[in-house]
Enzyme design. Structure first.
Site, PDB file in Angstrom:
ATOM      1  N   LYS A  49      -5.527  -5.302  10.052  1.00 52.42           N
ATOM      2  CA  LYS A  49      -5.590  -4.693  11.384  1.00 52.42           C
ATOM      3  C   LYS A  49      -6.279  -3.331  11.270  1.00 52.42           C
ATOM      4  O   LYS A  49      -5.695  -2.355  10.812  1.00 52.42           O
ATOM      5  CB  LYS A  49      -4.197  -4.511  12.004  1.00 52.42           C
ATOM      6  CG  LYS A  49      -4.327  -4.495  13.501  1.00 52.42           C
ATOM      7  CD  LYS A  49      -3.704  -3.404  14.312  1.00 52.42           C
ATOM      8  CE  LYS A  49      -3.682  -1.998  14.158  1.00 52.42           C
ATOM      9  NZ  LYS A  49      -4.735  -1.250  14.864  1.00 52.42           N
ATOM     10  N   GLU A  52       0.851   4.556   2.627  1.00 54.12           N
ATOM     11  CA  GLU A  52      -0.003   5.677   2.202  1.00 54.12           C
ATOM     12  C   GLU A  52      -0.148   6.558   3.427  1.00 54.12           C
ATOM     13  O   GLU A  52      -0.831   6.184   4.382  1.00 54.12           O
ATOM     14  CB  GLU A  52      -1.382   5.178   1.753  1.00 54.12           C
ATOM     15  CG  GLU A  52      -1.357   4.138   0.644  1.00 54.12           C
ATOM     16  CD  GLU A  52      -0.853   4.679  -0.684  1.00 54.12           C
ATOM     17  OE1 GLU A  52      -0.912   5.895  -0.893  1.00 54.12           O
ATOM     18  OE2 GLU A  52      -0.362   3.866  -1.481  1.00 54.12           O
ATOM     19  N   CYS A  88      -7.076  12.480   4.099  1.00 57.36           N
ATOM     20  CA  CYS A  88      -5.637  12.644   3.806  1.00 57.36           C
ATOM     21  C   CYS A  88      -5.414  13.686   2.731  1.00 57.36           C
ATOM     22  O   CYS A  88      -4.417  14.396   2.755  1.00 57.36           O
ATOM     23  CB  CYS A  88      -5.045  11.307   3.388  1.00 57.36           C
ATOM     24  SG  CYS A  88      -5.941  10.516   2.048  1.00 57.36           S
ATOM     25  N   GLU A 141      -0.056  18.437   9.341  1.00 62.15           N
ATOM     26  CA  GLU A 141      -1.381  17.909   9.023  1.00 62.15           C
ATOM     27  C   GLU A 141      -2.272  18.022  10.262  1.00 62.15           C
ATOM     28  O   GLU A 141      -1.943  17.477  11.310  1.00 62.15           O
ATOM     29  CB  GLU A 141      -1.267  16.443   8.596  1.00 62.15           C
ATOM     30  CG  GLU A 141      -2.599  15.866   8.159  1.00 62.15           C
ATOM     31  CD  GLU A 141      -2.506  14.396   7.760  1.00 62.15           C
ATOM     32  OE1 GLU A 141      -1.849  13.620   8.491  1.00 62.15           O
ATOM     33  OE2 GLU A 141      -3.087  14.030   6.731  1.00 62.15           O
TER      34      GLU A 141
HETATM   35  P1  NAD Z   1      -2.135   6.323  12.629  1.00 65.38           P
HETATM   36  O1  NAD Z   1      -0.841   6.318  11.900  1.00 65.38           O
HETATM   37  O2  NAD Z   1      -2.170   6.831  13.999  1.00 65.38           O
HETATM   38  O3  NAD Z   1      -2.733   4.847  12.692  1.00 65.38           O
HETATM   39  C1  NAD Z   1      -2.925   4.079  11.523  1.00 65.38           C
HETATM   40  C2  NAD Z   1      -2.900   2.614  11.894  1.00 65.38           C
HETATM   41  O4  NAD Z   1      -1.603   2.292  12.385  1.00 65.38           O
HETATM   42  C3  NAD Z   1      -3.889   2.217  12.998  1.00 65.38           C
HETATM   43  O5  NAD Z   1      -4.451   0.971  12.684  1.00 65.38           O
HETATM   44  C4  NAD Z   1      -2.998   2.117  14.212  1.00 65.38           C
HETATM   45  O6  NAD Z   1      -3.479   1.240  15.191  1.00 65.38           O
HETATM   46  C5  NAD Z   1      -1.716   1.582  13.606  1.00 65.38           C
HETATM   47  N1  NAD Z   1      -0.511   1.830  14.411  1.00 65.38           N
HETATM   48  C6  NAD Z   1      -0.288   2.835  15.291  1.00 65.38           C
HETATM   49  N2  NAD Z   1       0.918   2.679  15.868  1.00 65.38           N
HETATM   50  C7  NAD Z   1       1.470   1.560  15.351  1.00 65.38           C
HETATM   51  C8  NAD Z   1       2.702   0.872  15.554  1.00 65.38           C
HETATM   52  N3  NAD Z   1       3.618   1.320  16.399  1.00 65.38           N
HETATM   53  N4  NAD Z   1       2.925  -0.254  14.840  1.00 65.38           N
HETATM   54  C9  NAD Z   1       2.020  -0.703  13.950  1.00 65.38           C
HETATM   55  N5  NAD Z   1       0.835  -0.115  13.745  1.00 65.38           N
HETATM   56  C10 NAD Z   1       0.562   1.011  14.418  1.00 65.38           C
HETATM   57  O7  NAD Z   1      -3.138   7.114  11.672  1.00 65.38           O
HETATM   58  P2  NAD Z   1      -4.665   7.428  11.933  1.00 65.38           P
HETATM   59  O8  NAD Z   1      -4.742   8.509  12.954  1.00 65.38           O
HETATM   60  O9  NAD Z   1      -5.418   6.170  12.133  1.00 65.38           O
HETATM   61  O10 NAD Z   1      -5.107   7.984  10.509  1.00 65.38           O
HETATM   62  C11 NAD Z   1      -4.912   9.272  10.107  1.00 65.38           C
HETATM   63  C12 NAD Z   1      -3.749   9.369   9.160  1.00 65.38           C
HETATM   64  O11 NAD Z   1      -3.972   8.550   8.019  1.00 65.38           O
HETATM   65  C13 NAD Z   1      -3.555  10.760   8.596  1.00 65.38           C
HETATM   66  O12 NAD Z   1      -2.198  11.104   8.654  1.00 65.38           O
HETATM   67  C14 NAD Z   1      -4.017  10.630   7.149  1.00 65.38           C
HETATM   68  O13 NAD Z   1      -3.452  11.562   6.269  1.00 65.38           O
HETATM   69  C15 NAD Z   1      -3.622   9.249   6.841  1.00 65.38           C
HETATM   70  N6  NAD Z   1      -4.358   8.724   5.677  1.00 65.38           N
HETATM   71  C16 NAD Z   1      -3.687   8.585   4.503  1.00 65.38           C
HETATM   72  C17 NAD Z   1      -4.356   8.128   3.367  1.00 65.38           C
HETATM   73  C18 NAD Z   1      -3.632   7.928   2.065  1.00 65.38           C
HETATM   74  O14 NAD Z   1      -4.155   7.236   1.211  1.00 65.38           O
HETATM   75  N7  NAD Z   1      -2.452   8.498   1.887  1.00 65.38           N
HETATM   76  C19 NAD Z   1      -5.708   7.803   3.461  1.00 65.38           C
HETATM   77  C20 NAD Z   1      -6.360   7.951   4.684  1.00 65.38           C
HETATM   78  C21 NAD Z   1      -5.672   8.412   5.785  1.00 65.38           C
END
Ligand code: NAD
Length: 497
Positions: free
Chosen positions: A191, A267, A302, A401
């Protein structure tokens, strides 16, 4: 590598007609409900397509297809060397289509085309190839049993894996999951983020072309609280792997508990400290690394080095070097190959970043440079890389963040104080340390609560080492052979001889 000119990229962009449907059971199809959402480019506000907006019904179809092929064994029981051949073929196809994939990525989420072409797409192909190459070289174990027993310790694929990924490195984050998940023999439902679905949708077709049996990789575009939630609550998903925010990561643990106790590997976010001690071997290199650590990928990383801890005795010498280095990172048109800072992903992210900049002002931090939205006439979403000095680690901009190019500079006097400040965070993803003293480098690295520590560099690494977080930055690890732990179950079989 010669990269096409902005003009050439724009011409290609104008001709582009991206696939927009879900990919389930080996074919593209609309969402069962017929619903779609708009895919908008943050570069200029252009609508790139109407994307299938999947929900529970589509998740059910995808899970059923994934389960069926898993049980049939066409992939899950295929010899590792044969799975390897398919994955190597997929990596090669990704490289063959690198320019197309890079263009999709840039248009979709605003990163510079040069980065998409040299970092994201090759990195994604490398991840698929790395696990393909590894999978026929990992062996199971025989336990140290009594003479009349044979104890086999084997790893089995888990079954149906749901992978939910973010928008900042869309294809790369997806492939860090797909590589080990597919190599181990699982079926996957990917997804992508609703903010960056295009490369995942395209990848599905390349995977089919490479010979992945239908149903082994399904792509389910949709919103988090519909498509994502449906997968997370699904009773027949065995493992949920996630990259994204800490807030949603916590929610996924709840969903797993409310459903089938599926394994959940997260992650999540970061607020990484980057410590420059007075004996740093090269202050200019440290300043350049600090600038890159906050400006690369618009700070939407991240592991962004968003808290810069500088020892007081070198502060006055270091700050001009830092400002000069960050001056090299100014926003430009993402399709211009010379651009180093592209567009933020969307207006919502712009509001978030500007909100944190305002919080920095309000709480008394001193703006050194940046702080403004720019290039508004383009219709795109651009913000200047920004430095705040005089930041106290308790301030909002040091604790939360931001996920944008906003750097907090914090001053310290002693190594112990640096470590105390660095670890005073709910996150523990990464950290950087600059020092010429070998013992101090090791001792600081040991003391830091972080999944990755970089010494006299920032953001190094490749597929060979695990990547992931301590504390609220998550659990489990992507990359390296350790990632296979997430995609396999351990079985002990006892044979009486
Ligand atoms: P997000 O948590 O808003 O969304 C991530 C994914 O989760 C998307 O596909 C989104 O549609 C889905 N999602 C949202 N709500 C959901 C729910 N209720 N149920 C299931 N899925 C749901 O994050 P983002 O804004 O897309 O990405 C940024 C974040 O990702 C930052 O916090 C960043 O630090 C983190 N990140 C972490 C790493 C790592 O390896 N630790 C790498 C890249 C990004």
């Amino acid at each position: 590598m010669t990269i096409a000119t902005r003009n050439e990229w724009e011409q290609r962009a104008a001709r582009l007609s991206p696939a927009t449907q879900a990919f389930i059971d080996g074919e593209y199809r609309d969402a069962a409900s017929g619903a779609t959402f708009e895919c908008i480019s943050p570069i200029d506000g252009r609508v790139l397509g109407q994307i299938a907006s999947c929900d529970e019904a589509d998740a059910d179809l995808a899970v059923r297809s994934a389960r069926q092929v898993f049980e049939a064994g066409t992939w899950s029981r295929r010899a590792p060397a044969e799975r390897k051949a398919v994955l190597l073929g997929l990596a090669a196809l990704m490289e063959e289509h690198a320019e197309e994939l890079a263009l999709l990525e840039t248009l979709d989420m605003g990163k510079p085309i040069s980065d998409a072409l040299t970092v994201d797409i090759p990195g994604a192909a490398r991840a698929i190839r790395w696990y393909g190459e590894a999978i026929d070289k990992v062996y199971d174990e025989i336990a140290a049993t009594a003479h009349d027993q044979l104890g086999l310790v084997t790893r089995e694929p888990i079954g149906v894996v749901a992978a939910i990924v973010p928008w900042n490195f869309p294809l790369l984050m997806a492939c860090w999951k797909l590589g080990p998940a597919l190599a181990a023999g699982n079926s996957v439902i990917l997804k992508p983020s609703e903010k960056s679905p295009l490369t995942a949708i395209r990848l599905a077709q390349l995977a089919l072309e490479a010979g992945l049996p239908k149903g082994v990789l399904n792509v389910l575009p949709g919103l988090g609280h519909t498509a994502g939630k449906a997968l997370a609550l699904h009773m027949d998903v065995d493992t949920l792997v996630f990259t994204g925010s800490t807030r949603i990561a916590k929610q996924l643990m709840v969903y797993a508990g409310q459903s089938n106790m599926k394994r959940v590997w997260l992650e999540a976010g970061g607020k990484s400290p980057h410590i420059v001690f007075a004996d740093a071997p090269d202050l200019k290199a440290a300043a350049e690394a600090a600038a890159s650590a906050i400006a690369f990928n618009q700070g939407e990383v991240c592991t962004a080095g968003s808290r810069l801890l500088i020892e007081r005795s070198i502060k006055d010498r270091f700050m001009p070097l830092l400002v000069e280095a960050l001056g090299q990172w100014q926003p430009g048109h993402p399709l211009d190959p010379a651009t180093r800072v592209g567009a933020l992903v969307d207006n919502q992210q712009l509001e978030t970043v500007l909100g944190y900049i305002q919080a920095g002002h309000d709480q008394g931090a001193a703006l050194v440079c940046g702080g403004q939205r720019v290039m508004e006439d383009s219709g795109g979403v651009f913000v200047q890389p920004t430095i705040f000095d005089g930041v106290d680690n308790a301030m909002t901009i040091a604790q939360e963040e931001i996920f944008g190019p906003v750097l907090s500079v914090i001053t310290f006097d002693t190594p112990d104080e640096a470590i105390q400040i660095a670890n005073d965070s709910p996150f523990g993803l990464a950290a950087g340390v600059w020092t010429a003293d070998l013992s101090r480098a090791h001792l600081t690295a040991k003391a830091l609560c972080a999944g990755s520590v970089w010494v006299n560099q920032y953001d190094g690494g490749d597929m060979t080492a695990p990547f992931g977080g301590f504390k609220q930055s998550g659990n489990g690890r992507d990359k390296s052979l350790h990632a296979l732990d997430k995609y396999t179950e351990l079985k002990a079989t006892w044979i009486k001889l």
